[in-house]
Design a protein around this motif. Structure first.
Motif, short mmCIF file in Angstrom:
data_model
loop_
_atom_site.label_atom_id
_atom_site.label_comp_id
_atom_site.label_asym_id
_atom_site.label_seq_id
_atom_site.Cartn_x
_atom_site.Cartn_y
_atom_site.Cartn_z
N GLY A 79 -97.72 -48.89 -6.47
CA GLY A 79 -97.34 -50.26 -6.82
C GLY A 79 -98.51 -51.20 -7.03
O GLY A 79 -98.36 -52.24 -7.68
N PHE A 80 -99.68 -50.87 -6.49
CA PHE A 80 -100.87 -51.71 -6.66
C PHE A 80 -101.91 -51.04 -7.55
O PHE A 80 -103.07 -51.42 -7.53
CB PHE A 80 -101.45 -52.09 -5.30
N ASP A 81 -101.48 -50.04 -8.32
CA ASP A 81 -102.38 -49.38 -9.27
C ASP A 81 -102.07 -49.89 -10.67
O ASP A 81 -101.70 -49.13 -11.57
CB ASP A 81 -102.22 -47.86 -9.19
N GLN A 115 -95.01 -64.54 5.15
CA GLN A 115 -95.39 -65.41 4.05
C GLN A 115 -96.00 -64.56 2.95
O GLN A 115 -96.52 -63.46 3.20
CB GLN A 115 -96.36 -66.50 4.49
N ALA A 116 -95.90 -65.04 1.73
CA ALA A 116 -96.42 -64.32 0.58
C ALA A 116 -97.75 -64.93 0.14
O ALA A 116 -98.01 -66.11 0.36
CB ALA A 116 -95.42 -64.37 -0.58
N ALA A 117 -98.58 -64.09 -0.46
CA ALA A 117 -99.85 -64.55 -1.04
C ALA A 117 -100.04 -63.81 -2.36
O ALA A 117 -99.70 -62.63 -2.48
CB ALA A 117 -101.02 -64.27 -0.10
N LEU A 222 -97.85 -60.97 3.15
CA LEU A 222 -97.56 -59.92 2.20
C LEU A 222 -98.17 -60.26 0.85
O LEU A 222 -97.89 -61.32 0.27
CB LEU A 222 -96.04 -59.75 2.04
N ILE A 223 -99.01 -59.36 0.35
CA ILE A 223 -99.66 -59.58 -0.94
C ILE A 223 -98.71 -59.20 -2.06
O ILE A 223 -98.13 -58.11 -2.07
CB ILE A 223 -100.95 -58.73 -1.04
N ASP A 224 -98.55 -60.10 -3.01
CA ASP A 224 -97.68 -59.83 -4.16
C ASP A 224 -98.22 -58.66 -4.99
O ASP A 224 -99.44 -58.52 -5.17
CB ASP A 224 -97.60 -61.05 -5.07
#
Length: 248
Positions: A79-81, A115-117, A222-224
């Protein structure tokens, strides 16, 4: 195993997620001609059941050249690639190949401790002075934590290596999945964690650390996820992707 006809499409799987392995197992069981590309060796104890090659997403000419022998591309990358997803989609588009992406639903921000970032650098700015931070954001993210306002940054590594931490505020925490909520709670207690920063991967496999932190009253950032290619079809169910393949 079902034996498919010679007219069966030749499929390329952009892998890196747990779902990529599940999809590969199912497609191979149906007799599909399948190969996989990854940007790094598979992690964890579950092997890739299909032959794979490690690819550099920045080498666009090589991707386009080697993708030319396929009929369709299934994007089940990590998902982060995002680099592999975007480079794969660009190559497939130039070659006129069918392309579909798997998009795992993200975890909702449904707890006051969550929280999201948008990225790691933004999350790092929320770190309080002297905090002990547990991060599951990957080795390349370390530079985004500088300058570091906490006391320690404990970075999880799920693959063994002997690289030293590049900054004196970093401790490397080596663990092998799968993880459990109970195990993560014990780890966070032992490390006296004040804050968890991790990527919003969605799904169940990566969720225990989040649930463990919430159970202990530890805030979580949580990183988007980076966006998928804008024009690619997106499916969030492996059955739907399997049906998409069968209808090629």
């Amino acid at each position: 195993m079902t034996t498919r006809s010679r007219s069966s499409p030749k499929l390329l799987l952009l892998a890196g997620s747990a779902e990529a392995r599940q999809l590969a197992e199912r497609l191979l069981g149906e007799g599909f001609d399948l190969s996989a590309w990854l940007t790094e060796p598979p992690r964890g104890d579950t092997p890739m059941l299909v032959s794979y090659a490690l690819r550099d997403p920045s080498d666009k000419d090589a991707l386009r050249r080697d993708m030319a022998g396929f009929d369709a591309v299934l994007d089940c990358s990590h998902g982060f690639d995002a680099l592999l997803s975007h480079a794969g989609y660009a190559a497939a588009s130039e070659l006129g190949l069918r392309f579909v992406s798997f998009e795992r639903p993200a975890w909702p921000i449904d707890n006051p401790l969550l929280q999201a970032a948008p990225d790691v650098a933004s999350a790092a700015r929320s770190i309080q002075q002297g905090a002990r931070v547990f991060a599951a954001t990957g080795w390349p993210s370390l530079a985004d934590f500088t300058p570091f306002r906490g006391s320690r940054l404990m970075l999880r590594q799920t693959s063994g290596h002997d690289r030293p931490a590049p900054y004196d505020f970093v401790d490397l925490i080596f663990d092998t999945p799968p993880f459990t909520v109970e195990g993560e709670m014990a780890l966070f207690r032992d490390l006296a964690v004040d804050l968890l920063i991790c990527r919003n991967l969605g799904g169940e496999g990566s969720r225990p650390k989040v649930d463990a932190a919430l159970a202990l009253g530890i805030p979580v950032v949580l990183i988007d996820r980076p966006p998928l290619p804008q024009n690619t079809p997106r499916l969030s169910d492996l059955d739907a992707i399997f049906d998409w393949v069968r209808n090629l």
